[in-house]
Design an enzyme around this catalytic site. Sequence first.
Site, PDB file in Angstrom:
ATOM      1  NE  ARG A   9      -2.220   3.856   1.474  1.00  0.00           N
ATOM      2  CZ  ARG A   9      -2.426   3.700   3.365  1.00  0.00           C
ATOM      3  NH1 ARG A   9      -2.224   4.418   3.692  1.00  0.00           N
ATOM      4  NH2 ARG A   9      -4.041   2.967   3.263  1.00  0.00           N
ATOM      5  CE1 TYR A  65      -6.120   4.483  -7.607  1.00  0.00           C
ATOM      6  CE2 TYR A  65      -7.992   2.905  -8.573  1.00  0.00           C
ATOM      7  CZ  TYR A  65      -7.012   3.792  -8.329  1.00  0.00           C
ATOM      8  OH  TYR A  65      -5.928   3.916  -9.448  1.00  0.00           O
ATOM      9  CD  GLU A  66      -3.422   0.483  -4.137  1.00  0.00           C
ATOM     10  OE1 GLU A  66      -3.478   0.232  -2.622  1.00  0.00           O
ATOM     11  OE2 GLU A  66      -4.425   0.238  -5.028  1.00  0.00           O
ATOM     12  N   GLY A  67      -6.438   2.852   0.351  1.00  0.00           N
ATOM     13  CA  GLY A  67      -6.897   3.696   1.641  1.00  0.00           C
ATOM     14  C   GLY A  67      -7.530   4.909   1.570  1.00  0.00           C
ATOM     15  CG  MET A 108      -1.681  -1.421   1.574  1.00  0.00           C
ATOM     16  SD  MET A 108      -2.851  -0.819   0.135  1.00  0.00           S
ATOM     17  CE  MET A 108      -4.119  -0.048   1.161  1.00  0.00           C
TER      18      MET A 108
END
Length: 598
Positions: free
Chosen positions: A296, A436-438, A292
């Site tokens: 990010r 996405y990706e947090g 991640m």
Amino acid sequence: MIRYQPPIADIAFALEHVVGYPEIANLPGFEHADLDTVVELIEQCGEFMAEVVAPTNQSGDSEGARRQPDGSVMTPTGFTEAYHQYVEAGWGSVPLPEEFGGGGFPRTVGLIIQEMMTSANMAFALCPLLTQGAIEALLHYGDEDQKKRYLPRMVSGEWTGTMNLTEPQAGSDVGALTTRAVPRPDGSYALTGQKIFITFGDHDMAEQIVHLVLARTPGAPAGTKGISCFLVPKFLVNDDGSLGERNGVHTLSLEHKMGIHGAPTCVLSYEDATGYLLGGENLGMRIMFVMMNSARLSVGMQGLAVAERAYQQSLAYAQERRQGLAIGATGVDSAIIEFPDVRRMLLTQRSSLAALRYLMLLDASYVDRSTNDPDPAARARANEIVGILTPICKSFGSDLGNELTSLALQVHGGMGYIEETGAAQHLRDVRIAAIYEGTNGIQAADLVGRKLGVRGGASVRELLATMREISAELAGAGPEFDTIREELGRQFDALEQATEWMLRTGQTDPNAVLAGSTPYLRMWGLCTGGWLLARAAVAAPATGDTALADSQLVLARFWAEQVLPQCTGLLGAAIAGTRDLFALDAHQLAGQASPVRR
């Protein structure tokens, strides 16, 4: 849609004069990646992306990925051919370790390649981006056999990789996942479960897909502590490296999405699929964060990259579209670029793109320092700065991606709302980046919950003090820099006030800090953007290029005077606490009276 033009001159200036790339090239292991070599490399890469990848963007959006009756997945026309050329050219391997066939270039250079590829076609670029995340996880946690078996062909791009985190009931709350991994006598595991939102979970661009799958082993602790990570290939790999039988992972369906239509977003079913434990049991969250954190920064870059493509198109349209007569103009009509509000939108895009590019490359440069600086103290400090900058890059970059592509559409007027112009595609494609990706709310929570308190707040205070050093440079640069210096000083004060409130309040009322975390993160994005634009403006005269120096001054001044003041406006929201956020219940939020309790 106009031809994509890679912004090589902007990137080269950023590397040399804003983010200190020559220092990166002097670090051990990067001696072969000097600035001249890198600029030549990105010129060649930019040409490839413009000529090979960019032409697939609009057609790929129209055609989309398709699931065939036999369950296989086909990407749009031209994707497979472009990907094979990408692999043959070796662009994906440039920033990866030489030990496994990579070029050993800094992450900073890899991020530039990602930017140009994403500008060319975001949907296409997602496949190499996710593969890089899987490679990072294997490099950190794979055993020697796993590295030897999988990494060379993943580094080359012959095999691709995915991240399998999300399940129908477990989105951001990863700890709620239920996919099971049962050990077998031979040391492998049998995985059963369903994963959703798996980008490039199946496709026809490569012969093998290596899935990294989060699952639970029998008796594992509840929540995130009991999650493990497994390597699950689409095809089992024989001892000689050849592909064996098909594994028990299949695509149930493809999601019908708002954008990135060319990228297949799969619902995957694991049915007694053979997987291999990565790292050790219950290390899944650690491994996930390796993937991640790598992704990010790249997702923040997606906001920049798609907004760059949208800006180029809106700038061309503003020069071509004639309508009305500008004040002071003669003739029948004027190009709309002559109208003040169109200029405002274009300059907002241009200054924001410069600020974002400097921010993304600065973060990447500190990633390189954190891995290759010979001084342990310098590596540790670089790692702290990466921790602060990465959530800012991801959130601020993707938020501005949404805003700037919307501005680009607005420049087109009614034609922007018509799909054939391609302006709407940029807005549709980039919208996912904030999710996405947090989600960006999670990034803000990470900033205030984990990064702000490092060394009791000393880490973030030191970064802010470093940013304030630009004031003396601006004061010595001449009176035309005065408003930049004055406005930066005001906004740094507001950011410092919010920071001290966050540090103080977080000890007793963490919920209040979380309530203000998103506007607080935005304050950081605005201030770091203004700081880096000011650095660029101060540095530009030394190039001897008068036009460049003039443009960098205008961009920094425009940001300082017309964009940066938003920071002070966000201070109240950042420190407001939770009182009003929780003052209304769900019925009141809907405009209804609360039900009478009897």
